[in-house]
Motif scaffolding. Structure first.
Motif, PDB file in Angstrom:
ATOM      1  N   TYR A  37       0.846  -1.212   0.000  1.00 33.07           N
ATOM      2  CA  TYR A  37       0.000   0.000   0.000  1.00 33.07           C
ATOM      3  C   TYR A  37       0.878   1.257   0.000  1.00 33.07           C
ATOM      4  CZ  TYR A  37      -4.045  -2.941   0.672  1.00 33.07           C
ATOM      5  OH  TYR A  37      -5.024  -3.878   0.467  1.00 33.07           O
ATOM      6  N   SER A 101      -5.135   3.348   1.371  1.00 34.42           N
ATOM      7  CA  SER A 101      -5.502   1.948   1.607  1.00 34.42           C
ATOM      8  C   SER A 101      -7.015   1.765   1.748  1.00 34.42           C
ATOM      9  CB  SER A 101      -4.774   1.393   2.832  1.00 34.42           C
ATOM     10  OG  SER A 101      -5.373   1.885   4.007  1.00 34.42           O
ATOM     11  N   ARG A 107      -7.522  -1.482  -3.011  1.00 30.21           N
ATOM     12  CA  ARG A 107      -7.580  -2.739  -2.234  1.00 30.21           C
ATOM     13  C   ARG A 107      -7.763  -3.937  -3.160  1.00 30.21           C
ATOM     14  NH1 ARG A 107      -7.134  -1.688   2.917  1.00 30.21           N
ATOM     15  NH2 ARG A 107      -6.647  -3.863   3.261  1.00 30.21           N
TER      16      ARG A 107
END
Ligand code: DC
Length: 235
Positions: A37, A101, A107
């Motif tokens: 991330y 994130s 994601r």
């Protein structure tokens, strides 16, 4: 046969250190999903994209190349060919990564990549949603936790070691704020998988936690081997 260990838990629970140590001792490939991330965040910063420009972020995600390579004893992260292991820990990334994130397309892509990286390998993967979402069928699921006060103390110590002066009250407030954000998020909230083993590290040393987790993994490996060979008899 591939073997997957999922380690989830809040910031400061010791996941990073424990995953590294256990991975080394048990010959499991260690994958730090937080760093992934962080790579996306760095690329968003590099391309000067703002977080509401979804189409640009989707394009960036379709082109991004994140690689994990061993350099000496260190797990190095390469973003589009550049070693960014240090850069992804800098303040600019720190302050934006949580927001990044929480973007659904980010994601989705990261989970896809995490599954691809792990395919047919023996791995230990740490994050927030590994046992709940990325690998719901992981062989071992651990949820590492510690009291907020203990996690604040650990962060203070880390900062001291880096020569950073910080206030305990501020760090504790930040941890409580992040916990609340992580647990109530509508996208991949931090929660313990139903079949995860809860390990409270508040009053344990790194060595004690490592030992405990290795014991759990060895137990699950034995169970899996017995199931595979159909040998349920005496050991
Ligand atoms: O563990 P870390 O601080 O490097 O994680 C960076 C950020 O990414 C943090 O805000 C939590 C988030 N994260 C996540 O949402 N899901 C994961 N599997 C790993 C990290």
């Amino acid at each position: 046969m591939a073997f997957i260990v999922a380690i989830d838990g809040p910031a400061g629970s010791g996941k990073g250190t424990i995953t590294k140590t256990v991975g080394k001792k048990m010959n499991l490939i260690n994958i730090d999903t937080g760093a992934m991330y962080r790579c996306v965040t760095l690329q968003i910063i590099n391309e000067k994209i703002s977080l509401d420009e979804t189409e640009k972020i989707e394009k960036l995600l379709s082109e991004i190349n994140i690689e994990l390579k061993k350099i000496g004893d260190e797990d190095a992260f390469f973003l589009n060919g550049e070693n960014v292991t240090r850069k992804i820990r800098e303040q600019e990334v720190n302050s934006m990564v949580s927001q990044v994130s929480h973007i659904p397309c980010v994601r989705e892509r990261m989970v896809e990549l995490q599954r691809k990286i792990a395919k047919d390998k023996d791995i230990i993967m740490e994050g927030r949603d590994i046992g709940t979402n990325v690998f719901p069928n992981a062989d071992v699921k651990i949820y590492l936790d510690a009291s907020a006060e203990e996690r604040a103390k650990r962060r203070m110590k880390q900062n001291e070691e880096k020569g950073i002066v910080s206030s305990y009250d501020e760090i504790l407030a930040n941890i409580l704020f992040r916990d609340n954000n992580d647990k109530t998020s509508s996208v991949a909230p931090l929660k313990q998988a139903e079949d995860a083993i809860y390990v409270d590290t508040t009053s344990l040393t790194i060595e004690e936690v490592t030992e405990k987790i290795i014991e759990i993994i060895l137990g699950k490996k034995r169970e899996k081997a017995e199931k595979t060979t159909g040998n349920y008899g005496e050991r």
